[in-house]
Motif scaffolding. Structure first.
Motif, mmCIF file in Angstrom:
data_model
loop_
_atom_site.group_PDB
_atom_site.id
_atom_site.type_symbol
_atom_site.label_atom_id
_atom_site.label_comp_id
_atom_site.label_asym_id
_atom_site.label_seq_id
_atom_site.Cartn_x
_atom_site.Cartn_y
_atom_site.Cartn_z
ATOM 1 N N GLU A 349 0.633 -1.141 -0.020
ATOM 2 C CA GLU A 349 0.003 0.000 0.117
ATOM 3 C C GLU A 349 0.795 1.132 -0.122
ATOM 4 O O GLU A 349 1.606 1.591 0.915
ATOM 5 C CB GLU A 349 -0.917 0.016 1.346
ATOM 6 N N SER A 373 -4.080 -4.533 -1.309
ATOM 7 C CA SER A 373 -3.735 -3.747 0.154
ATOM 8 C C SER A 373 -3.792 -5.015 1.077
ATOM 9 O O SER A 373 -4.152 -5.845 1.002
ATOM 10 C CB SER A 373 -4.859 -2.922 0.283
ATOM 11 N N PRO A 374 -2.931 -4.518 2.231
ATOM 12 C CA PRO A 374 -2.843 -5.582 3.246
ATOM 13 C C PRO A 374 -3.965 -5.898 3.775
ATOM 14 O O PRO A 374 -4.195 -6.969 4.433
ATOM 15 C CB PRO A 374 -2.183 -4.518 4.433
ATOM 16 N N GLU A 375 -5.293 -5.318 3.660
ATOM 17 C CA GLU A 375 -6.625 -5.638 4.324
ATOM 18 C C GLU A 375 -7.063 -6.885 3.493
ATOM 19 O O GLU A 375 -7.782 -7.945 3.937
ATOM 20 C CB GLU A 375 -7.669 -4.704 4.026
ATOM 21 N N TYR A 376 -6.396 -7.317 2.330
ATOM 22 C CA TYR A 376 -6.622 -8.550 1.653
ATOM 23 C C TYR A 376 -6.449 -9.714 2.508
ATOM 24 O O TYR A 376 -7.091 -10.814 2.255
ATOM 25 C CB TYR A 376 -5.994 -8.572 0.554
ATOM 26 N N ASN A 378 -7.031 -10.175 5.530
ATOM 27 C CA ASN A 378 -8.145 -10.596 6.368
ATOM 28 C C ASN A 378 -9.335 -11.068 5.709
ATOM 29 O O ASN A 378 -10.418 -11.207 6.305
ATOM 30 C CB ASN A 378 -8.381 -9.385 7.350
ATOM 31 N N GLY A 379 -9.360 -11.254 4.548
ATOM 32 C CA GLY A 379 -10.776 -11.476 3.659
ATOM 33 C C GLY A 379 -10.676 -12.867 3.583
ATOM 34 O O GLY A 379 -9.847 -13.684 3.971
ATOM 35 N N TYR A 382 -8.208 -14.921 0.678
ATOM 36 C CA TYR A 382 -6.670 -14.918 0.771
ATOM 37 C C TYR A 382 -6.194 -16.117 1.349
ATOM 38 O O TYR A 382 -5.603 -17.053 0.721
ATOM 39 C CB TYR A 382 -6.077 -13.835 1.546
ATOM 40 N N TYR A 396 5.065 -9.454 0.470
ATOM 41 C CA TYR A 396 4.424 -8.777 1.337
ATOM 42 C C TYR A 396 5.530 -7.311 1.824
ATOM 43 O O TYR A 396 6.600 -7.736 2.461
ATOM 44 C CB TYR A 396 4.538 -9.537 2.937
ATOM 45 N N CYS A 399 4.197 -5.530 5.620
ATOM 46 C CA CYS A 399 2.931 -6.196 6.441
ATOM 47 C C CYS A 399 3.309 -7.811 6.397
ATOM 48 O O CYS A 399 4.208 -8.217 5.715
ATOM 49 C CB CYS A 399 1.733 -6.382 5.515
#
Length: 661
Positions: A349, A373-376, A378-379, A382, A396, A399
């Motif tokens: 990001e 993005s790093p939020e991916y 937590n989806g 992934y 990475y 992150c």
């Protein structure tokens, strides 16, 4: 030739021994001192009077059988001390034998026209030795190439041993004797030993003789002690043998014209002839090009380059025209594989320089890149993609995931969630002192003028390789993990302090940065741009991943039936039946199309240099070669000692009969 006599005494011993016969003779000339004794008549003392005549010094000595027997006894003893003997039939020495038979590629050489191979000669000699074994002797048969194989465990059954020796076949593998010696030493030294009834622990040393039948084309023996194992080396082959072999054959993309291929080969001469050879290049069994290759008069090597242009997927074969005793290394194999793009996931990001480096035309040609993005992390998608091996490489940037994925990884400024990876205390302005440019990740990467604001020196797991070294410690390291590799950079490209984000290094602005990113994608992404697979040697495992997550793959050797193998949990295929030289075809799932090729070649200078070694070098000693097994000398001294004792008994008997009868 064995001498008839062997001297076993020194000058003093011979002096004392040669004085014995004169001393015995002198005893027959001595006059005995007798006390006078008056008797009424001499009729009953005639025998005694005869002795008085014999012991008279001035009287002529008469014939004496006792003297002859005594001299004969001494003569037989003198001959026994000389140890007379002669060379008899050649026999084995000992009662425990290990026959180590080299069946590597060079043992298939035929040193004369129409003659048997070196392996055939080795088998014939071992069969002769087995015939010489006495009742109760035990023997073991071990073959060795790059690994040892116990053909027959210890047995006293000569018919079984002979049958196993006849069944030995040649291989195309290279040579390493160390494992075979460790197997042989199991009988002679305390440790593990193999017998027909099973493996047992040897509590005491049991001496054994190891007969090594080989041309000696292996490295110096180190980290091994023979102990109670008695080695006997029997070299095979002719010193006058010469050979020409291919030591390297590979393909790569033309650096100036990416759509064209080039082929490189290296050839070596072992011997005085020839000065040049003709090399024929075939593509899918059709002659493509011919080259005359001159061999250097000093080191005997030469090479050639073939420009292939733009060729489709197919098989390459290089043959040199030279009639020698070892034809196996006159042919080399390679292949042109279909292009395979890397699947890359970038978790980042705000790093525009990283995005620019990934957007170059070179990266677009070799890889499919997905940036999230790093939020991916937590989806829902992934975890499934990471566990399934969907991506070849995951990067990475600032992150860290909760669990390591089933893929190669790169961490920029973050520590992998593995205890063996440790970040040391943060350092300010570390100075780069070394870059491992020999590693594919750091090819053409120069960091001599790059400054870094803050970094954490890295402690990596065992087996790691340092890629960037600073005066404060390692700043980038790559380490293996199962069948994957993880690269960790100990500093971030971007840092945030007091709600302000700025670049931690100006490396991202240098020309070496996009080169570094391309190297990462090519190496850790497993990119194959239609060039040949790395060649492996016979017997080595070939490992790869399926690009389409196939549940099984089918491999066709150069000859023989198709083998079907299934992957491990991390989508890794491993194939070990690579004893045949040539090109192997790989098909995935139910497809009839070849997804990739791989080649098996010898490519070993030690194996191609087929002149036999006349001695074996070890870390502690040199074992001289013998033309055959140890000869047995026929000793006659024992029979002479027995005959001398018989003569002594006869002399004693005659003396007693003569006195008392």
């Amino acid at each position: 030739m064995t001498s008839l006599f062997i001297n076993t005494l020194g000058p003093l011993g011979w002096t004392l021994l040669t004085l014995v016969p004169p001393a015995i003779i002198a005893l027959y000339f001595l006059k005995l001192r007798r006390q006078p004794l008056e008797v009424p008549s001499t009729f009953l003392w005639s025998r005694t009077i005869e002795d008085l005549h014999v012991n008279s010094l001035w009287q002529k000595m008469r014939q004496s059988l006792l003297l002859l027997l005594q001299l004969l006894f001494v003569l037989l003893l003198i001959l026994a001390v000389l140890r007379p003997g002669m060379e008899g039939e050649q026999k084995l020495v000992g009662d425990r034998f290990v026959f180590l038979i080299d069946n590597s590629a060079s043992m298939g050489s035929k040193d004369a026209e129409g003659d048997q191979s070196r392996l055939d000669e080795a088998k014939a000699r071992v069969l002769e030795m087995i015939d010489q074994m006495d009742s109760g002797d035990v023997g073991m048969v071990v073959t060795f190439s790059d690994r040892a194989n116990v053909v027959q465990q210890f047995t006293d059954n000569q018919r079984v041993l002979a049958s196993k020796v006849r069944s030995i076949e040649a291989t195309e593998r290279t040579t390493d004797i160390l494992e075979a010696l460790r197997v042989a030493s199991g009988l002679a030294n305390p440790g593990q030993s193999s017998f027909e009834e099973g493996d047992i622990q040897v509590a005491e040393a049991k001496p054994a003789t190891a007969y090594i039948l080989s041309d000696g084309r292996f490295q110096t023996i180190t980290d091994f002690s023979f102990g109670n194992l008695q080695p006997v080396y029997i070299p095979l082959g002719t010193e006058a043998s010469s050979n020409v072999g291919i030591l390297a054959f590979s393909t790569q993309r033309n650096p100036d014209k990416d759509d064209q291929l080039q082929v490189f080969c290296r050839i070596a001469r072992f011997g005085s002839e020839p000065s040049e050879v003709t090399a024929n290049l075939y593509f899918n069994n059709e002659l493509l090009d011919v080259a005359r290759i001159a061999l250097d008069p000093d080191d005997g090597t030469g090479g050639a380059q073939f420009d292939l242009g733009s060729l489709d997927v197919g098989q390459l074969r290089l043959e040199i025209e030279h009639d020698d005793v070892f034809p196996a290394d006159n042919i080399a194999y390679a292949a042109i594989n279909p292009p395979e793009r890397a699947q890359v996931l970038i978790v980042s990001e705000g790093n525009d320089y990283l995005r620019f480096a990934l957007a170059t035309g070179e990266i677009r040609r070799i890889a499919d890149v997905k940036i999230v993005s790093p939020e991916y992390l937590n989806g829902e998608d992934y975890p499934k993609e990471a566990a399934s091996g969907r991506f070849d490489l995951i990067v990475y940037d600032n992150c860290v995931p909760k669990v390591m994925p089933e893929a190669n990884t790169v961490f920029f400024g973050g520590k992998p969630p593995i205890d063996e990876w440790v970040f040391q205390e943060e350092q300010v302005l570390p100075q780069v002192i070394d870059v491992a440019q020999s590693h594919p990740v750091m090819n053409f990467v120069n960091l001599g003028n790059v400054s870094i604001y803050k970094a954490n020196p890295i402690e990596a797991p065992p087996g790691a390789t340092v890629l960037i070294e600073s005066d404060q410690g390692a700043l980038m390291t790559i380490a293996p993990r199962k069948s994957f590799e993880d690269a960790v950079l100990g500093f971030s490209f971007l840092v945030t302090e007091e709600d302000k984000t700025f670049f931690n290094t100006e490396w991202t602005k240098r020309l070496s940065f996009p080169v570094f990113i391309k190297n990462l994608v090519e190496y850790l992404g497993g990119v194959r741009s239609g060039q040949g697979e790395m060649s492996i040697r016979p017997g080595e495992n070939y490992t790869f991943r399926s690009s389409g997550f196939a549940s099984e793959v089918h491999i066709r050797p150069p000859s023989g039936r198709v083998r079907t193998i299934v992957p491990t949990a991390d989508n890794l295929f491993s194939f070990g039946e690579t004893d045949q030289l040539g090109t192997y075809e790989v098909r995935e799932g139910s497809s009839d199309e070849v997804s990739r090729y791989f080649s098996v070649n010898i490519f070993d200078a030690e194996e191609s240099e087929i002149q036999p070694k006349l001695e074996i070098e070890t870390q502690w000693e040199t074992i001289q070669g013998q033309e055959t097994w140890l000869p047995m000398r026929q000793e006659y001294w024992k029979w002479l000692v027995v005959l001398a004792l018989i003569v002594l008994l006869i002399e004693w008997y005659i003396y007693n009969r003569r006195v008392y009868i």
